[in-house]
Write a protein that holds these residues in place. Structure first.
Motif, PDB file in Angstrom:
ATOM      1  N   GLU A 416     -28.728  10.468  24.992  1.00  0.00           N
ATOM      2  CA  GLU A 416     -27.692  11.065  26.406  1.00  0.00           C
ATOM      3  C   GLU A 416     -28.140  10.029  27.736  1.00  0.00           C
ATOM      4  OE1 GLU A 416     -28.920  15.226  27.369  1.00  0.00           O
ATOM      5  OE2 GLU A 416     -27.917  15.877  25.790  1.00  0.00           O
ATOM      6  N   ALA A 417     -26.961   9.909  28.370  1.00  0.00           N
ATOM      7  CA  ALA A 417     -27.039   8.800  29.430  1.00  0.00           C
ATOM      8  C   ALA A 417     -26.686   9.691  30.731  1.00  0.00           C
ATOM      9  CB  ALA A 417     -26.217   7.680  29.618  1.00  0.00           C
ATOM     10  N   LEU A 424     -20.152   2.905  30.780  1.00  0.00           N
ATOM     11  CA  LEU A 424     -20.066   2.986  29.595  1.00  0.00           C
ATOM     12  C   LEU A 424     -21.520   3.182  28.861  1.00  0.00           C
ATOM     13  CD1 LEU A 424     -18.162   2.420  26.781  1.00  0.00           C
ATOM     14  CD2 LEU A 424     -19.012  -0.078  27.392  1.00  0.00           C
ATOM     15  N   PHE A 425     -21.272   4.199  27.808  1.00  0.00           N
ATOM     16  CA  PHE A 425     -22.440   4.376  26.894  1.00  0.00           C
ATOM     17  C   PHE A 425     -22.034   4.505  25.685  1.00  0.00           C
ATOM     18  CE2 PHE A 425     -25.765   7.865  25.368  1.00  0.00           C
ATOM     19  CZ  PHE A 425     -26.679   6.806  25.498  1.00  0.00           C
ATOM     20  N   SER A 426     -22.683   3.641  24.714  1.00  0.00           N
ATOM     21  CA  SER A 426     -22.141   3.154  23.626  1.00  0.00           C
ATOM     22  C   SER A 426     -23.060   2.982  22.542  1.00  0.00           C
ATOM     23  CB  SER A 426     -21.234   1.932  23.729  1.00  0.00           C
ATOM     24  OG  SER A 426     -21.892   0.846  23.801  1.00  0.00           O
ATOM     25  N   VAL A 427     -22.725   3.112  21.083  1.00  0.00           N
ATOM     26  CA  VAL A 427     -23.521   2.697  20.412  1.00  0.00           C
ATOM     27  C   VAL A 427     -22.876   1.486  19.530  1.00  0.00           C
ATOM     28  CG1 VAL A 427     -22.614   4.444  18.566  1.00  0.00           C
ATOM     29  CG2 VAL A 427     -24.734   3.098  17.927  1.00  0.00           C
ATOM     30  N   ARG A 470     -23.157  11.570  26.032  1.00  0.00           N
ATOM     31  CA  ARG A 470     -23.846  11.933  24.858  1.00  0.00           C
ATOM     32  C   ARG A 470     -23.283  11.237  23.629  1.00  0.00           C
ATOM     33  NH1 ARG A 470     -23.375  16.735  25.290  1.00  0.00           N
ATOM     34  NH2 ARG A 470     -25.041  17.200  26.455  1.00  0.00           N
ATOM     35  N   ILE A 471     -24.244  10.663  22.685  1.00  0.00           N
ATOM     36  CA  ILE A 471     -23.817  10.259  21.454  1.00  0.00           C
ATOM     37  C   ILE A 471     -24.554  10.693  20.489  1.00  0.00           C
ATOM     38  CG2 ILE A 471     -23.405   8.203  20.222  1.00  0.00           C
ATOM     39  CD1 ILE A 471     -23.251   6.516  22.552  1.00  0.00           C
ATOM     40  N   ASP A 496     -20.949  16.232  29.264  1.00  0.00           N
ATOM     41  CA  ASP A 496     -21.274  17.210  29.981  1.00  0.00           C
ATOM     42  C   ASP A 496     -20.756  17.301  31.450  1.00  0.00           C
ATOM     43  OD1 ASP A 496     -22.558  18.445  27.732  1.00  0.00           O
ATOM     44  OD2 ASP A 496     -24.497  18.514  28.539  1.00  0.00           O
ATOM     45  N   ASP A 497     -20.009  18.065  31.838  1.00  0.00           N
ATOM     46  CA  ASP A 497     -19.847  18.127  33.138  1.00  0.00           C
ATOM     47  C   ASP A 497     -20.128  19.500  33.907  1.00  0.00           C
ATOM     48  OD1 ASP A 497     -17.672  19.978  32.425  1.00  0.00           O
ATOM     49  OD2 ASP A 497     -16.107  18.321  32.667  1.00  0.00           O
TER      50      ASP A 497
END
Length: 546
Positions: A416-417, A424-427, A470-471, A496-497
């Motif tokens: 989670e970020a 951008l949150f990525s894998v 979340r990823i 999540d908001d």
């Protein structure tokens, strides 16, 4: 782990879940939590002794890596009671992680060997470029590390040294007359020998050796061929050892894929003539239905008790044929015995504790934690600390990735970020193979890049303020077909908001595997900006399903 004085309610909830599940390895680093709720969580959590790490599951070394995740091409040495290990790192900077252990099973990272651009020169920004397999040795009261920067090929091999493996390491000595990969160092008295796999254009490819002046990088005499292997494809990764009356040469052959093997030869001198082991290959998993594949590129070490062990790389493919490995090539350990003067691998000798890979990073420390590295760039040029408010990542400049990355180290995991404004949150496996959750202009989008195809998979309008991106890596959804869709996992992207959790996309994980994307690296978690800046409050990661 560091001090985590985070009052954010989602971070508190995450830590609560992690503690209740046994997700933190110890309470060190949580002792100075400032918020009453988090202090109470620590008070209520079950204890296993006087601030001792929680017990960890143990698995056979034949299945469990000592360094899970993208830590390939291990090289090891011992000084007294202490073991030291290094890995290749390719396009990521700082480069060549350095590890310490007392028992060969539990490892802590000391830092990196190459932390300055004078040591790791910029080159072409290609995936799987940069720093290839190193060799780490201790001689004459100094640690020596030799490696290759494939992005600065004409400079030849890179030699650095230090009296303290935690660093700093010396300025580089370049060896331009030895162009190629996989260099090895050994000493016969005061004479240093350099061996390597030559890739010099116009020259015959193979394994060469020469005496080396370590102060200047000059070869003493012309390079000459040594043992070229057992006849399999791609002999490389030479390591030489003086054991008893012989000099033993270990090679990797068969390529670093499913045909990977370890072979051995011995000689009365470092230069030969070499006699191959009659049982070559001495170690391989090729054509065997085992959970660990691609085993090879081994390095030997002797324990203080006189026993021998080897570290080597392997992969853990999953899914339907041909199998997909997503974590990269990992570091494993095996025992070594000697029979008729030749080494034999015993991969079942060691029971390996499963390392704790969980972390929560709120970026309040004066410097970035060593887990954060960057492709083709320096981490400090990508993110700015802003006191106790996390990181600010400026807009990405043209031609740059603008990413901070950390290794994914488990097959099932949740990350989670906590961000605001944008980001951008990525894998990712590389620039052309990644899945991510992108916040920009009040919209969160789930995106996927596979080769030349970029796809938006889902979106949600959100209000301004902090969000949790979340990823998750999950088992594939069962399918009426016996083999399902055949991938190694599913990647679930969500946000999540203020109204709760919203799943945006679930994607087949095979497209973030080496078998699809090619290359030498493994999955990385990445935080970045875009056309606008990003503010990242925290990033958390835990093994297992949320």
């Amino acid at each position: 782990m560091g001090v985590i004085p985070l009052p954010h309610k989602k971070t508190v909830a995450l830590i609560r879940v992690a503690i209740q599940a046994g997700g933190f390895c110890s309470r060190r680093g949580l002792q100075e939590l400032q918020t009453p709720e988090l202090q109470q969580l620590m008070t209520d959590a079950p204890r296993t002794g006087k601030e001792q790490p929680r017990s960890r599951p143990v698995k056979s070394g034949a299945e469990q890596p000592i360094l899970p995740g993208f830590y390939p091409d291990p090289t090891v040495c011992r000084v007294g009671e202490d073991f030291y290990l290094a890995n290749s790192s390719f396009e990521y900077f700082p480069a060549v992680p350095i590890w310490h252990s007392k028992d060969l099973l539990n490892w802590s990272q000391l830092g990196h060997a190459l932390t300055r651009r004078t040591q790791f020169r910029d080159g072409f920004p290609w995936p799987s470029s940069g720093i290839y397999a190193p060799t780490l040795r201790h001689h004459d009261s100094r640690f020596w590390l030799v490696t290759t920067n494939i992005s600065d090929f004409d400079s030849g091999q890179i030699l650095v040294s230090t009296s303290d493996p935690a660093g700093p390491w010396s300025d580089p000595v370049f060896i331009p007359a030895a162009r190629g990969i996989d260099p090895d160092l050994c000493w016969d008295g005061d004479t240093c020998f350099l061996s390597w796999r030559t890739l010099d254009p116009g020259a015959e490819h193979g394994l060469l050796q020469a005496r080396l002046d370590t102060a200047t990088g000059q070869l003493i005499g012309s390079p000459y061929p040594i043992w070229q292997g057992s006849g399999l494809h791609g002999p490389e990764g030479p390591h030489l050892y003086h054991i008893g009356e012989y000099w033993y040469l270990l090679l990797a052959e068969g390529g670093t894929e499913r045909g990977h093997v370890v072979t051995a030869a011995r000689a009365p001198h470092p230069w030969g003539p070499f006699e191959p082991c009659p049982r070559n290959p001495i170690f391989t998993h090729r054509s065997l239905g085992l959970s660990v594949q691609n085993t090879g590129h081994a390095d030997l070490v002797q324990t203080p008790a006189g026993e021998w062990a080897a570290v080597y790389l392997g992969t853990r493919p999953r899914g339907f044929t041909p199998g997909f490995h997503v974590l990269g090539r990992e570091t494993f350990i095996a025992g070594v015995t000697w029979e008729d003067g030749w080494p034999q691998f015993d991969e079942h000798r060691y029971d390996v504790p499963v390392p704790c890979t969980d972390f929560v990073d709120d970026f309040t420390a004066p410097e970035l934690h060593g887990r954060w590295i960057a492709p083709y760039a320096e981490p400090e040029t990508i993110a700015d600390h802003v006191g106790t408010s996390g990181l600010v990542l400026p807009p990405v400049r043209e031609g740059a990735t603008g990413l901070l990355c950390t290794r994914v180290r488990d097959h099932e995991w949740t990350a989670e970020a906590v961000i605001e404004d944008g980001g951008l949150f990525s894998v990712r496996l590389d620039d052309r193979h990644w899945y991510g959750v992108h916040l920009e202009n009040g919209t969160v989008r789930a995106e996927a890049q596979v080769g030349d195809l970029h796809q938006q998979l889902g979106a949600r309008l959100v209000t301004q303020g902090e969000l949790v991106l979340r990823i998750e890596s999950l088992p594939p959804i069962p399918h009426p077909n016996t083999y399902g869709h055949g991938g190694p996992d599913d990647i679930l992207l969500s946000v999540d908001d203020s109204e709760g959790r919203h799943d945006l996309a679930r994607i087949d994980g095979r497209y973030l595997s080496t078998e699809v994307a090619t290359g030498f690296t493994g999955r990385m978690l990445a935080i970045g900006s875009g056309a606008t800046s990003a503010r990242v409050r925290s990033v958390s990661y835990r093994a297992g399903i949320g």
